[in-house]
Design an enzyme around this catalytic site. Structure first.
Site, PDB file in Angstrom:
ATOM      1  N   ASP A  10       0.809  -1.225   0.000  1.00  0.00           N
ATOM      2  CA  ASP A  10       0.000   0.000   0.000  1.00  0.00           C
ATOM      3  C   ASP A  10       0.842   1.276   0.000  1.00  0.00           C
ATOM      4  O   ASP A  10       1.588   1.535   0.954  1.00  0.00           O
ATOM      5  CB  ASP A  10      -0.909   0.035   1.234  1.00  0.00           C
ATOM      6  CG  ASP A  10      -1.747  -1.229   1.395  1.00  0.00           C
ATOM      7  OD1 ASP A  10      -1.191  -2.329   1.220  1.00  0.00           O
ATOM      8  OD2 ASP A  10      -2.927  -1.114   1.723  1.00  0.00           O
ATOM      9  N   GLU A  41      -4.351   2.538  -2.820  1.00  0.00           N
ATOM     10  CA  GLU A  41      -5.584   3.066  -2.228  1.00  0.00           C
ATOM     11  C   GLU A  41      -5.372   4.124  -1.146  1.00  0.00           C
ATOM     12  O   GLU A  41      -6.310   4.819  -0.785  1.00  0.00           O
ATOM     13  CB  GLU A  41      -6.440   1.929  -1.668  1.00  0.00           C
ATOM     14  CG  GLU A  41      -5.900   1.276  -0.436  1.00  0.00           C
ATOM     15  CD  GLU A  41      -6.996   1.079   0.608  1.00  0.00           C
ATOM     16  OE1 GLU A  41      -8.174   1.208   0.281  1.00  0.00           O
ATOM     17  OE2 GLU A  41      -6.621   0.821   1.753  1.00  0.00           O
ATOM     18  N   ASN A  42      -4.139   4.253  -0.645  1.00  0.00           N
ATOM     19  CA  ASN A  42      -3.855   5.280   0.360  1.00  0.00           C
ATOM     20  C   ASN A  42      -2.959   6.388  -0.176  1.00  0.00           C
ATOM     21  O   ASN A  42      -2.370   7.142   0.608  1.00  0.00           O
ATOM     22  CB  ASN A  42      -3.196   4.655   1.593  1.00  0.00           C
ATOM     23  CG  ASN A  42      -4.130   3.743   2.358  1.00  0.00           C
ATOM     24  OD1 ASN A  42      -3.861   2.555   2.502  1.00  0.00           O
ATOM     25  ND2 ASN A  42      -5.226   4.279   2.845  1.00  0.00           N
ATOM     26  N   ASN A  68     -10.416  -0.684   0.669  1.00  0.00           N
ATOM     27  CA  ASN A  68     -11.562  -0.110   1.371  1.00  0.00           C
ATOM     28  C   ASN A  68     -11.654   1.405   1.253  1.00  0.00           C
ATOM     29  O   ASN A  68     -12.697   1.990   1.548  1.00  0.00           O
ATOM     30  CB  ASN A  68     -11.549  -0.516   2.851  1.00  0.00           C
ATOM     31  CG  ASN A  68     -10.288  -0.100   3.573  1.00  0.00           C
ATOM     32  OD1 ASN A  68      -9.184  -0.442   3.160  1.00  0.00           O
ATOM     33  ND2 ASN A  68     -10.432   0.626   4.668  1.00  0.00           N
ATOM     34  N   HIS A  69     -10.577   2.054   0.810  1.00  0.00           N
ATOM     35  CA  HIS A  69     -10.611   3.506   0.605  1.00  0.00           C
ATOM     36  C   HIS A  69     -10.744   3.874  -0.878  1.00  0.00           C
ATOM     37  O   HIS A  69     -10.390   4.987  -1.271  1.00  0.00           O
ATOM     38  CB  HIS A  69      -9.364   4.158   1.200  1.00  0.00           C
ATOM     39  CG  HIS A  69      -9.277   4.035   2.692  1.00  0.00           C
ATOM     40  ND1 HIS A  69     -10.302   4.426   3.529  1.00  0.00           N
ATOM     41  CD2 HIS A  69      -8.289   3.551   3.495  1.00  0.00           C
ATOM     42  CE1 HIS A  69      -9.945   4.201   4.780  1.00  0.00           C
ATOM     43  NE2 HIS A  69      -8.742   3.652   4.787  1.00  0.00           N
ATOM     44  N   HIS A 150      -7.396  -7.690  -0.106  1.00  0.00           N
ATOM     45  CA  HIS A 150      -7.218  -6.532   0.772  1.00  0.00           C
ATOM     46  C   HIS A 150      -8.061  -6.783   2.008  1.00  0.00           C
ATOM     47  O   HIS A 150      -9.285  -6.623   1.992  1.00  0.00           O
ATOM     48  CB  HIS A 150      -7.683  -5.273   0.028  1.00  0.00           C
ATOM     49  CG  HIS A 150      -7.285  -3.993   0.674  1.00  0.00           C
ATOM     50  ND1 HIS A 150      -6.043  -3.441   0.527  1.00  0.00           N
ATOM     51  CD2 HIS A 150      -7.969  -3.149   1.488  1.00  0.00           C
ATOM     52  CE1 HIS A 150      -5.968  -2.307   1.189  1.00  0.00           C
ATOM     53  NE2 HIS A 150      -7.133  -2.114   1.799  1.00  0.00           N
ATOM     54  N   HIS A 175      -3.472  -4.197   3.090  1.00  0.00           N
ATOM     55  CA  HIS A 175      -4.370  -3.488   4.007  1.00  0.00           C
ATOM     56  C   HIS A 175      -3.771  -3.219   5.380  1.00  0.00           C
ATOM     57  O   HIS A 175      -3.971  -2.139   5.925  1.00  0.00           O
ATOM     58  CB  HIS A 175      -5.711  -4.200   4.198  1.00  0.00           C
ATOM     59  CG  HIS A 175      -6.622  -3.501   5.170  1.00  0.00           C
ATOM     60  ND1 HIS A 175      -7.170  -2.262   4.911  1.00  0.00           N
ATOM     61  CD2 HIS A 175      -7.067  -3.857   6.410  1.00  0.00           C
ATOM     62  CE1 HIS A 175      -7.929  -1.893   5.940  1.00  0.00           C
ATOM     63  NE2 HIS A 175      -7.873  -2.835   6.863  1.00  0.00           N
ATOM     64  N   HIS A 177      -0.683  -2.808   6.301  1.00  0.00           N
ATOM     65  CA  HIS A 177       0.508  -1.949   6.215  1.00  0.00           C
ATOM     66  C   HIS A 177       1.688  -2.501   7.015  1.00  0.00           C
ATOM     67  O   HIS A 177       2.680  -1.804   7.214  1.00  0.00           O
ATOM     68  CB  HIS A 177       0.210  -0.513   6.686  1.00  0.00           C
ATOM     69  CG  HIS A 177      -0.756   0.221   5.825  1.00  0.00           C
ATOM     70  ND1 HIS A 177      -0.874   1.593   5.826  1.00  0.00           N
ATOM     71  CD2 HIS A 177      -1.666  -0.209   4.919  1.00  0.00           C
ATOM     72  CE1 HIS A 177      -1.812   1.985   4.985  1.00  0.00           C
ATOM     73  NE2 HIS A 177      -2.302   0.890   4.422  1.00  0.00           N
TER      74      HIS A 177
END
Length: 258
Positions: A10, A41-42, A68-69, A150, A175, A177
């Site tokens: 991520d 996603e982050n 999820n983001h 994820h 997810h 991290h």
């Protein structure tokens, strides 16, 4: 012939994008990477901007996965509709924009990538990823198949890897991290790791300023999360795949700490 597949954990915050952009071309050269998947996603802390997607793709990502983001930055919505290289989890509701898997042409043949999101400990209820991935696999003809889950729970990721052993080339988790030390080749030839880790601020709590996370866990008045300053790191895994059989022959961590 063997092909090297790099999966990058991520990417967190603009600093993570910048670090990945600087490090990825060198990694591709040094590791003779044939195909690269990056979780983005982050990139904007919560979500990813189209410009950040372009930066990661230009740096050497062949596919960008989300989680999820995905909808953290709504500017990404029209971009997802026209970009084949950015995948959102396939088991999100089908009326949502974008696609969750794809088959990508390369000089050495087609590579399939499937992006999934877990349900254990998450804040919403997507479709069952275990049942959905079986339906997707019936539509894929290529031998080289990569699956990202994820997910929060290590058990969910391990179960997915074991279920898909022998059916796909590699399964990895994202997810949390936090990189895991369980790189392995499963009995039927599928490469596996529970979590790739993250790319972004090194001296942090999952990429965020430590004091902000500490306040939240202490029960103090919470603050908006901000990315931590300072040096960055890149955490990833390299999977070596036999493109004739689709079996993984080697897997190892590739971590760079700035």
């Amino acid at each position: 012939m063997e092909r090297n597949i790099l999966a990058v954990g991520d990417v967190v915050a603009p600093a993570g994008v910048k670090y990945c952009k600087a490090a990825l071309p060198r990694l591709r050269r040094e590791l003779s990477v044939d195909f690269c998947v990056v979780n983005g996603e982050n990139a904007a802390v919560l979500g990813m901007l189209p410009a950040q997607a372009e930066e990661l793709l230009s740096a050497g990502a062949d596919v960008i996965t989300m989680g999820n983001h995905t909808w953290g930055r709504r500017e990404l919505v029209p971009y997802l509709e026209r970009s084949r290289e950015v995948l959102r989890p396939a088991n999100l509701p089908q009326q949502q924009p974008g696609r969750g898997w794809g088959v990508f042409e390369t000089p050495f043949g087609d590579v399939a990538v499937i992006d999934l999101i877990g349900r254990c400990g998450m804040d919403y209820t997507p479709d069952n990823p275990f049942q959905l991935v079986e339906r997707i696999l019936r539509k894929i003809q290529t031998k080289l198949i990569l699956v990202e889950l994820h997910a929060e729970a290590t058990s969910e990721k391990l179960a997915m890897g074991r279920m898909l052993d022998g059916q796909v080339s590699a399964v990895w988790g994202t997810h949390t991290h936090v990189p895991t030390a369980d790189t392995m080749i499963l009995p039927q030839g599928t490469g596996y790791v529970t979590d790739l880790g993250m790319t972004g601020p090194r001296d942090s709590v999952l990429g965020i300023r430590p004091e902000l996370s500490i306040r939240r866990f202490r029960g103090d008045l919470p603050n908006r999360y901000e990315p931590a300053p300072g040096p960055c790191k890149l955490e990833a895994c390299l999977f070596t795949i036999d493109d004739a059989t689709g079996r993984c022959t080697a897997v190892r961590r590739v971590d760079i700490h700035g």
